[in-house]
Design a protein around this motif. Structure first.
Motif, PDB file in Angstrom:
ATOM      1  N   ALA A 140       0.831  -1.208   0.000  1.00 48.61           N
ATOM      2  CA  ALA A 140       0.000   0.000   0.000  1.00 48.61           C
ATOM      3  C   ALA A 140       0.863   1.255   0.000  1.00 48.61           C
ATOM      4  O   ALA A 140       0.569   2.225  -0.716  1.00 48.61           O
ATOM      5  CB  ALA A 140      -0.932  -0.009   1.207  1.00 48.61           C
ATOM      6  N   LEU A 141       1.931   1.254   0.790  1.00 50.74           N
ATOM      7  CA  LEU A 141       2.816   2.416   0.858  1.00 50.74           C
ATOM      8  C   LEU A 141       3.498   2.654  -0.486  1.00 50.74           C
ATOM      9  O   LEU A 141       3.586   3.802  -0.953  1.00 50.74           O
ATOM     10  CB  LEU A 141       3.873   2.207   1.946  1.00 50.74           C
ATOM     11  N   CYS A 142       3.974   1.599  -1.111  1.00 50.90           N
ATOM     12  CA  CYS A 142       4.653   1.752  -2.400  1.00 50.90           C
ATOM     13  C   CYS A 142       3.699   2.241  -3.478  1.00 50.90           C
ATOM     14  O   CYS A 142       4.067   3.074  -4.318  1.00 50.90           O
ATOM     15  CB  CYS A 142       5.307   0.437  -2.808  1.00 50.90           C
ATOM     16  N   LYS A 143       2.475   1.750  -3.462  1.00 47.60           N
ATOM     17  CA  LYS A 143       1.485   2.228  -4.438  1.00 47.60           C
ATOM     18  C   LYS A 143       1.139   3.696  -4.183  1.00 47.60           C
ATOM     19  O   LYS A 143       1.004   4.486  -5.123  1.00 47.60           O
ATOM     20  CB  LYS A 143       0.221   1.370  -4.362  1.00 47.60           C
ATOM     21  N   GLU A 144       1.003   4.064  -2.937  1.00 53.07           N
ATOM     22  CA  GLU A 144       0.659   5.447  -2.578  1.00 53.07           C
ATOM     23  C   GLU A 144       1.706   6.428  -3.087  1.00 53.07           C
ATOM     24  O   GLU A 144       1.358   7.528  -3.553  1.00 53.07           O
ATOM     25  CB  GLU A 144       0.535   5.556  -1.056  1.00 53.07           C
ATOM     26  N   HIS A 145       2.979   6.036  -3.025  1.00 57.12           N
ATOM     27  CA  HIS A 145       4.061   6.941  -3.400  1.00 57.12           C
ATOM     28  C   HIS A 145       4.707   6.578  -4.746  1.00 57.12           C
ATOM     29  O   HIS A 145       5.731   7.154  -5.102  1.00 57.12           O
ATOM     30  CB  HIS A 145       5.125   6.960  -2.301  1.00 57.12           C
ATOM     31  N   ASP A 146       4.089   5.650  -5.473  1.00 57.08           N
ATOM     32  CA  ASP A 146       4.585   5.230  -6.789  1.00 57.08           C
ATOM     33  C   ASP A 146       6.050   4.805  -6.704  1.00 57.08           C
ATOM     34  O   ASP A 146       6.899   5.261  -7.483  1.00 57.08           O
ATOM     35  CB  ASP A 146       4.412   6.356  -7.809  1.00 57.08           C
ATOM     36  N   LEU A 147       6.336   3.916  -5.777  1.00 59.49           N
ATOM     37  CA  LEU A 147       7.692   3.423  -5.569  1.00 59.49           C
ATOM     38  C   LEU A 147       7.813   1.978  -6.040  1.00 59.49           C
ATOM     39  O   LEU A 147       6.871   1.190  -5.917  1.00 59.49           O
ATOM     40  CB  LEU A 147       8.074   3.493  -4.086  1.00 59.49           C
ATOM     41  N   LEU A 148       8.968   1.640  -6.578  1.00 57.31           N
ATOM     42  CA  LEU A 148       9.267   0.257  -6.910  1.00 57.31           C
ATOM     43  C   LEU A 148       9.461  -0.546  -5.628  1.00 57.31           C
ATOM     44  O   LEU A 148       9.981  -0.030  -4.637  1.00 57.31           O
ATOM     45  CB  LEU A 148      10.531   0.178  -7.761  1.00 57.31           C
ATOM     46  N   LEU A 149       9.035  -1.802  -5.664  1.00 56.01           N
ATOM     47  CA  LEU A 149       9.158  -2.675  -4.497  1.00 56.01           C
ATOM     48  C   LEU A 149      10.055  -3.861  -4.831  1.00 56.01           C
ATOM     49  O   LEU A 149       9.785  -4.609  -5.778  1.00 56.01           O
ATOM     50  CB  LEU A 149       7.781  -3.170  -4.046  1.00 56.01           C
ATOM     51  N   ILE A 150      11.116  -4.001  -4.040  1.00 55.87           N
ATOM     52  CA  ILE A 150      12.068  -5.102  -4.169  1.00 55.87           C
ATOM     53  C   ILE A 150      11.941  -5.973  -2.929  1.00 55.87           C
ATOM     54  O   ILE A 150      12.011  -5.472  -1.804  1.00 55.87           O
ATOM     55  CB  ILE A 150      13.508  -4.567  -4.281  1.00 55.87           C
ATOM     56  N   GLU A 151      11.760  -7.271  -3.120  1.00 52.71           N
ATOM     57  CA  GLU A 151      11.725  -8.213  -1.995  1.00 52.71           C
ATOM     58  C   GLU A 151      13.017  -9.012  -1.965  1.00 52.71           C
ATOM     59  O   GLU A 151      13.336  -9.725  -2.918  1.00 52.71           O
ATOM     60  CB  GLU A 151      10.558  -9.184  -2.131  1.00 52.71           C
ATOM     61  N   ASP A 152      13.759  -8.884  -0.881  1.00 51.39           N
ATOM     62  CA  ASP A 152      14.929  -9.718  -0.645  1.00 51.39           C
ATOM     63  C   ASP A 152      14.451 -10.943   0.130  1.00 51.39           C
ATOM     64  O   ASP A 152      14.212 -10.881   1.337  1.00 51.39           O
ATOM     65  CB  ASP A 152      15.985  -8.937   0.142  1.00 51.39           C
ATOM     66  N   CYS A 153      14.322 -12.045  -0.604  1.00 54.45           N
ATOM     67  CA  CYS A 153      13.809 -13.293  -0.032  1.00 54.45           C
ATOM     68  C   CYS A 153      14.916 -14.318   0.156  1.00 54.45           C
ATOM     69  O   CYS A 153      14.654 -15.532   0.182  1.00 54.45           O
ATOM     70  CB  CYS A 153      12.734 -13.888  -0.943  1.00 54.45           C
ATOM     71  N   ALA A 154      16.149 -13.846   0.296  1.00 54.36           N
ATOM     72  CA  ALA A 154      17.292 -14.758   0.404  1.00 54.36           C
ATOM     73  C   ALA A 154      17.101 -15.782   1.514  1.00 54.36           C
ATOM     74  O   ALA A 154      17.537 -16.932   1.396  1.00 54.36           O
ATOM     75  CB  ALA A 154      18.575 -13.966   0.638  1.00 54.36           C
ATOM     76  N   GLU A 155      16.434 -15.354   2.594  1.00 52.90           N
ATOM     77  CA  GLU A 155      16.286 -16.214   3.771  1.00 52.90           C
ATOM     78  C   GLU A 155      14.877 -16.785   3.899  1.00 52.90           C
ATOM     79  O   GLU A 155      14.555 -17.398   4.917  1.00 52.90           O
ATOM     80  CB  GLU A 155      16.615 -15.393   5.026  1.00 52.90           C
ATOM     81  N   ALA A 156      14.037 -16.578   2.878  1.00 54.85           N
ATOM     82  CA  ALA A 156      12.609 -16.793   3.099  1.00 54.85           C
ATOM     83  C   ALA A 156      11.926 -17.641   2.037  1.00 54.85           C
ATOM     84  O   ALA A 156      10.717 -17.521   1.840  1.00 54.85           O
ATOM     85  CB  ALA A 156      11.906 -15.440   3.207  1.00 54.85           C
ATOM     86  N   PHE A 157      12.667 -18.513   1.368  1.00 53.35           N
ATOM     87  CA  PHE A 157      11.983 -19.430   0.467  1.00 53.35           C
ATOM     88  C   PHE A 157      10.972 -20.254   1.260  1.00 53.35           C
ATOM     89  O   PHE A 157      11.296 -20.819   2.297  1.00 53.35           O
ATOM     90  CB  PHE A 157      12.979 -20.364  -0.227  1.00 53.35           C
ATOM     91  N   GLY A 158       9.742 -20.321   0.774  1.00 51.59           N
ATOM     92  CA  GLY A 158       8.696 -21.085   1.447  1.00 51.59           C
ATOM     93  C   GLY A 158       7.913 -20.320   2.481  1.00 51.59           C
ATOM     94  O   GLY A 158       6.948 -20.854   3.047  1.00 51.59           O
ATOM     95  N   SER A 159       8.291 -19.069   2.748  1.00 52.59           N
ATOM     96  CA  SER A 159       7.548 -18.245   3.701  1.00 52.59           C
ATOM     97  C   SER A 159       6.290 -17.697   3.029  1.00 52.59           C
ATOM     98  O   SER A 159       6.312 -17.348   1.843  1.00 52.59           O
ATOM     99  CB  SER A 159       8.410 -17.097   4.205  1.00 52.59           C
ATOM    100  N   LEU A 160       5.226 -17.591   3.807  1.00 53.09           N
ATOM    101  CA  LEU A 160       3.942 -17.132   3.276  1.00 53.09           C
ATOM    102  C   LEU A 160       3.450 -15.906   4.029  1.00 53.09           C
ATOM    103  O   LEU A 160       3.692 -15.763   5.229  1.00 53.09           O
ATOM    104  CB  LEU A 160       2.882 -18.231   3.387  1.00 53.09           C
ATOM    105  N   TYR A 161       2.747 -15.060   3.295  1.00 52.63           N
ATOM    106  CA  TYR A 161       1.988 -13.959   3.893  1.00 52.63           C
ATOM    107  C   TYR A 161       0.563 -14.076   3.387  1.00 52.63           C
ATOM    108  O   TYR A 161       0.312 -13.967   2.190  1.00 52.63           O
ATOM    109  CB  TYR A 161       2.581 -12.606   3.505  1.00 52.63           C
ATOM    110  N   LYS A 162      -0.356 -14.376   4.288  1.00 53.23           N
ATOM    111  CA  LYS A 162      -1.762 -14.590   3.945  1.00 53.23           C
ATOM    112  C   LYS A 162      -1.888 -15.596   2.801  1.00 53.23           C
ATOM    113  O   LYS A 162      -2.583 -15.372   1.808  1.00 53.23           O
ATOM    114  CB  LYS A 162      -2.451 -13.264   3.610  1.00 53.23           C
ATOM    115  N   ASN A 163      -1.174 -16.711   2.965  1.00 51.45           N
ATOM    116  CA  ASN A 163      -1.189 -17.841   2.042  1.00 51.45           C
ATOM    117  C   ASN A 163      -0.593 -17.542   0.669  1.00 51.45           C
ATOM    118  O   ASN A 163      -0.770 -18.327  -0.271  1.00 51.45           O
ATOM    119  CB  ASN A 163      -2.608 -18.400   1.873  1.00 51.45           C
ATOM    120  N   GLN A 164       0.122 -16.441   0.551  1.00 54.19           N
ATOM    121  CA  GLN A 164       0.805 -16.101  -0.696  1.00 54.19           C
ATOM    122  C   GLN A 164       2.307 -16.118  -0.442  1.00 54.19           C
ATOM    123  O   GLN A 164       2.791 -15.585   0.556  1.00 54.19           O
ATOM    124  CB  GLN A 164       0.364 -14.712  -1.182  1.00 54.19           C
ATOM    125  N   HIS A 165       3.044 -16.737  -1.356  1.00 55.39           N
ATOM    126  CA  HIS A 165       4.494 -16.834  -1.183  1.00 55.39           C
ATOM    127  C   HIS A 165       5.139 -15.455  -1.215  1.00 55.39           C
ATOM    128  O   HIS A 165       4.806 -14.617  -2.076  1.00 55.39           O
ATOM    129  CB  HIS A 165       5.109 -17.695  -2.289  1.00 55.39           C
TER     130      HIS A 165
END
Length: 361
Positions: A140-165
């Motif tokens: 929501a914050l990135c959309k509000e300010h038109d910012l690119l979003l980068i996810e560093d998932c180096a440590e988080a393969f298989g982690s879920l947020y609200k059933n989404q990887h």
């Protein structure tokens, strides 16, 4: 010796590697490259994925594909592995550090908001130690300010947020497959993109900028960030057992949580609406002064541990005079316990018994 981590290589890794050797496709071409990319994207529900030689270059390639560079600011948590920060610096963009949250150890979205300027181009979130950030708030914050979003998932393969990887929320996301990661290729990484054009740009840049129409012609400054077919073969075999590996790691975490009850520490906790992949089973001691003596005691008993990351803004090459009290406090009190998927309940009990012995002395 109980190491802090060791890979789980109990599947078809040897079979697939031998196929590479028998076919002589051992470099950056071969069937396992495309198979690993396709099946990885399918597993996490991503639109596009491309393999790379390690998780650090994955970050650099992702940001290069987005066009980040001098004059841009990228906000990143200071409490992260240094690769998150190094790669921003390597693009020529400016690093803007953000504070952490005491309960999740992940970046504070409200602090990100306070650091946005007209030069801010992107936000990098890090799903620390396998726990997802608050992705509703971040998106929501990135959309509000038109910012690119980068996810560093180096440590988080298989982690879920609200059933989404994790890795499927951002414009780009990166994964590491180093030997101590949940699934491994030895050395390796993956760049995930939502946009097809960004994906194609990443593929072009990772392979020396080679022309699609002219042989041995390179149309821009680019990189050799390619994964080998052998590494992809190992990765595919690992991916085939990903659900089993994650379940084993979560079982280890459950054993620790039960056994550590009543000690002057707290375990990195899964949050409502998330699935923690427990890349590392991490604890936060009540007293920072006890961490190193406890680690020394465990080492003397053949048990390896690691401290939490130091805040990046305290390191010589990327130091600032800012203070981040939450990140500093977490860093000073946190440590990682042995966390590999084949750790037995008896070994977990042995680790915890030595922790209890230290505090009882």
């Amino acid at each position: 010796m109980i190491p802090v981590y060791q890979p789980f290589l109990g599947g078809r890794e040897k079979e697939y590697v031998n196929q590479c050797l028998d076919s002589t496709w051992i470099s950056s071409r071969g069937e396992f490259i495309s198979r690993f990319e396709s099946e990885f994207a399918q597993y996490i529900g991503a639109d596009h994925a491309t393999t790379v030689s390690n998780g650090t270059v994955a970050l650099h390639l992702a940001m290069a594909a987005l066009g980040l560079g001098p004059g841009d600011e990228v906000i990143v948590p200071t409490l992260t592995y240094v690769a998150s920060v190094n790669t921003i610096m390597q693009t020529g963009a400016s690093v803007v550090y953000a504070e952490s949250l005491a309960d999740t150890w992940n970046v504070s979205v409200s602090d990100i908001r306070s650091r946005i300027t007209p030069k801010t181009k992107a936000v990098m979130v890090v799903h620390l130690y396998g726990l997802s950030c608050d992705m509703d708030a971040v998106v929501a914050l990135c959309k509000e300010h038109d910012l690119l979003l980068i996810e560093d998932c180096a440590e988080a393969f298989g982690s879920l947020y609200k059933n989404q990887h994790v890795g499927t929320f951002g414009d780009v996301a990166t994964f590491s497959f180093f030997g101590n990661k949940t699934i491994t290729t030895g050395e390796g990484g993956m760049v995930v993109c939502k946009n097809k054009d960004i994906h194609e740009r990443a593929c072009h840049l990772k392979s020396q900028g080679v022309s699609k129409t002219r042989e041995y012609w390179h149309d821009e400054l680019a990189y050799n960030y390619r994964m080998t077919n052998i590494c992809a073969a190992i990765g595919l075999a690992q991916l085939e057992r990903a659900d089993e590996i994650i379940a084993l790691k979560r079982q280890v975490a459950d054993w620790y949580r039960e056994a550590l009850e009543g000690l002057p520490l707290q375990m990195h906790a899964e949050q409502p609406g998330t699935r923690h992949s427990y890349w590392m089973c991490s604890v936060l001691l009540d007293d920072a002064e006890q961490r190193q003596p406890l680690r020394d005691h465990l080492k003397s008993k053949g048990i390896e541990t690691r401290p939490l990351f130091a805040p990046a803004n305290t390191m010589p090459h990327c130091k600032t005079d800012q203070t981040f009290p939450v990140a500093q406090d977490l860093s000073s009190r946190g440590m990682n316990l042995p966390s590999y998927p084949t750790l037995t309940r008896e070994q977990v009990q042995q680790v915890v018994e030595e922790i209890r012995a230290y505090f009882s002395a």
